[in-house]
Scaffold this motif. Sequence first.
Motif, PDB file in Angstrom:
ATOM      1  N   ALA A 185     -15.762   3.400  -3.268  1.00  0.00           N
ATOM      2  CA  ALA A 185     -14.296   3.322  -3.274  1.00  0.00           C
ATOM      3  C   ALA A 185     -13.743   3.381  -1.865  1.00  0.00           C
ATOM      4  CB  ALA A 185     -13.725   4.466  -4.113  1.00  0.00           C
ATOM      5  N   LEU A 186     -12.692   2.649  -1.638  1.00  0.00           N
ATOM      6  CA  LEU A 186     -12.004   2.671  -0.346  1.00  0.00           C
ATOM      7  C   LEU A 186     -11.075   3.881  -0.290  1.00  0.00           C
ATOM      8  CD1 LEU A 186     -11.110  -1.116  -0.179  1.00  0.00           C
ATOM      9  CD2 LEU A 186     -12.751   0.040   1.301  1.00  0.00           C
ATOM     10  N   ARG A 187     -10.903   4.416   0.902  1.00  0.00           N
ATOM     11  CA  ARG A 187     -10.040   5.601   1.071  1.00  0.00           C
ATOM     12  C   ARG A 187      -8.580   5.229   0.851  1.00  0.00           C
ATOM     13  NH1 ARG A 187     -12.610   7.499   6.378  1.00  0.00           N
ATOM     14  NH2 ARG A 187     -10.720   6.544   7.189  1.00  0.00           N
ATOM     15  N   LEU A 188      -7.833   6.175   0.314  1.00  0.00           N
ATOM     16  CA  LEU A 188      -6.397   5.990   0.117  1.00  0.00           C
ATOM     17  C   LEU A 188      -5.661   6.253   1.428  1.00  0.00           C
ATOM     18  CD1 LEU A 188      -5.976   7.787  -3.330  1.00  0.00           C
ATOM     19  CD2 LEU A 188      -6.124   5.332  -2.882  1.00  0.00           C
ATOM     20  N   CYS A 231      -5.083  -0.778  -5.182  1.00  0.00           N
ATOM     21  CA  CYS A 231      -3.678  -0.686  -5.605  1.00  0.00           C
ATOM     22  C   CYS A 231      -3.538   0.258  -6.798  1.00  0.00           C
ATOM     23  CB  CYS A 231      -3.133  -2.074  -5.958  1.00  0.00           C
ATOM     24  SG  CYS A 231      -2.856  -3.150  -4.543  1.00  0.00           S
ATOM     25  N   ARG A 232      -4.506   0.189  -7.722  1.00  0.00           N
ATOM     26  CA  ARG A 232      -4.463   1.081  -8.884  1.00  0.00           C
ATOM     27  C   ARG A 232      -4.714   2.521  -8.450  1.00  0.00           C
ATOM     28  NH1 ARG A 232      -6.867  -3.520 -11.446  1.00  0.00           N
ATOM     29  NH2 ARG A 232      -5.511  -4.254 -13.139  1.00  0.00           N
ATOM     30  N   GLY A 283      -1.811   4.272  -6.991  1.00  0.00           N
ATOM     31  CA  GLY A 283      -0.682   4.509  -7.894  1.00  0.00           C
ATOM     32  C   GLY A 283       0.398   3.453  -7.831  1.00  0.00           C
ATOM     33  N   PHE A 284       0.151   2.364  -7.094  1.00  0.00           N
ATOM     34  CA  PHE A 284       1.178   1.330  -6.973  1.00  0.00           C
ATOM     35  C   PHE A 284       1.394   0.595  -8.301  1.00  0.00           C
ATOM     36  CE2 PHE A 284      -0.230   1.018  -2.301  1.00  0.00           C
ATOM     37  CZ  PHE A 284       0.666   2.005  -1.939  1.00  0.00           C
ATOM     38  N   VAL A 285       0.311   0.281  -9.006  1.00  0.00           N
ATOM     39  CA  VAL A 285       0.430  -0.432 -10.274  1.00  0.00           C
ATOM     40  C   VAL A 285       1.156   0.424 -11.305  1.00  0.00           C
ATOM     41  CG1 VAL A 285      -0.867  -1.414 -12.203  1.00  0.00           C
ATOM     42  CG2 VAL A 285      -1.613  -1.853  -9.857  1.00  0.00           C
ATOM     43  N   GLU A 286       0.791   1.689 -11.398  1.00  0.00           N
ATOM     44  CA  GLU A 286       1.425   2.596 -12.364  1.00  0.00           C
ATOM     45  C   GLU A 286       2.917   2.736 -12.092  1.00  0.00           C
ATOM     46  OE1 GLU A 286       0.965   7.226 -13.937  1.00  0.00           O
ATOM     47  OE2 GLU A 286      -0.307   6.472 -12.304  1.00  0.00           O
ATOM     48  N   ALA A 287       3.287   2.861 -10.809  1.00  0.00           N
ATOM     49  CA  ALA A 287       4.706   3.020 -10.462  1.00  0.00           C
ATOM     50  C   ALA A 287       5.515   1.783 -10.851  1.00  0.00           C
ATOM     51  CB  ALA A 287       4.841   3.294  -8.973  1.00  0.00           C
ATOM     52  N   ASP A 288       4.956   0.602 -10.624  1.00  0.00           N
ATOM     53  CA  ASP A 288       5.693  -0.621 -10.943  1.00  0.00           C
ATOM     54  C   ASP A 288       5.715  -0.885 -12.444  1.00  0.00           C
ATOM     55  OD1 ASP A 288       6.695  -1.506  -8.469  1.00  0.00           O
ATOM     56  OD2 ASP A 288       4.744  -2.249  -7.871  1.00  0.00           O
TER      57      ASP A 288
END
Length: 399
Positions: A63-66, A102-103, A106-111
């Motif tokens: 996984a890539l770092r946030l 993006c998931r 939290g970007f997908v959840e927010a949109d």
Amino acid sequence: MFSHLIVAYIFIYICLGLIGLGIILLLQMKVSHNKEQHRREMYEQKHHDYFKYIQAHLEEEGALRLPPGKLKPLERKVIQEKYMEWIEQFKGDYRARLIQLCRDAGFVEADLKALSSVSFGRRLDAAYRLGGMRAEEAVPALLQMLQKGKYNSLSIIIARSIAKSAQKSEDVLEMLRILLSHGKPIHHLAADIMLESGMDASGLLLKLLDDPDPALVKVGLVAMWGQAVPEVMPVLGRLVGSEEKDVRAEAVKLYLSSNPALKDETIVHLMSDRNWEVRAAAAKALGPLHAAGSIPLLVKALQDANWKVRYNSAESLAALGEAGFEALCQAALSGAGIQREAALQRIELVMELEQEHSAIEQMVAYNKKRLIHDRYFGVKRKPVKRMTGVAAVGGDYTA
């Protein structure tokens, strides 16, 4: 009289006040925009190293770092837009890792939550971003949003987001049905939107071409331009005989552009089609296909009621070498009415254009056509230009 002047002064003051208020609002908007732009640049600089890290580690597993630290709303927006920019640029595993990032962020959840907002502007912005992030889970809500809204330029944004996010061909077909249900002539636009899907193009095209809805079939035919999809060629051959006028015309154009080895009966069938667009497309294709055997059909088509069919037929005859050009000359000499006119126009155009060539092969071809032309119409001598305004020179100069 004084009362009228007072009313006029009051009206002028009100207008001046409104103008001043408008100027103040514009200045505030300009200042606000400049501040936001400055903050964006500051956040991009702040996360410059993080963006470099993402680019450097896309090939690695895991996984890539946030993004580090607690992010402000505009800061999150800047990072999200950078992710979306990369998603558009990359394909395959790189794109998949960025979508997952993006998931995770939290970007997908927010949109997805923003899609249920009271504000239409917020819902539209969320729809655009979800499409940019290829959020498959947003497709049902986006389809519902497209279904409820009236057709306008904003519908295109939602439709593109559905095409980008959908992982099932049924969702793309449903999106196209909704888009075309308004009766607008947007088949080319719909085809462009459909091609933004990341799914297999051949599978989508086959389903579109087999659909009972002529509008979807036409979208599939338009989408085939520039697409090398051998699997759909049998379906294309079937659609050449479609009862739907627009579908048949578009299928014939595609069929002829694929440069097949046309059979004589196929050429005769297309050149006698009841739709002038089909006849015009067939006539135009016979020249580039070097179908010299179709010269009698093209000569006959010079009498067609539609000017486009006559024009394309004459053009193809001129492209079929000496035999085609001689057939044009015969039609111009022995024909009458629209046939003679179409032949003469093309002959004149050929003789004007081809004499400008400098290549040896082109000059030889022009000279052959010139001989044929002179045999039918005679040699036209250019008139000798008389020199005026020049003093006569000569006589006996001996003294």
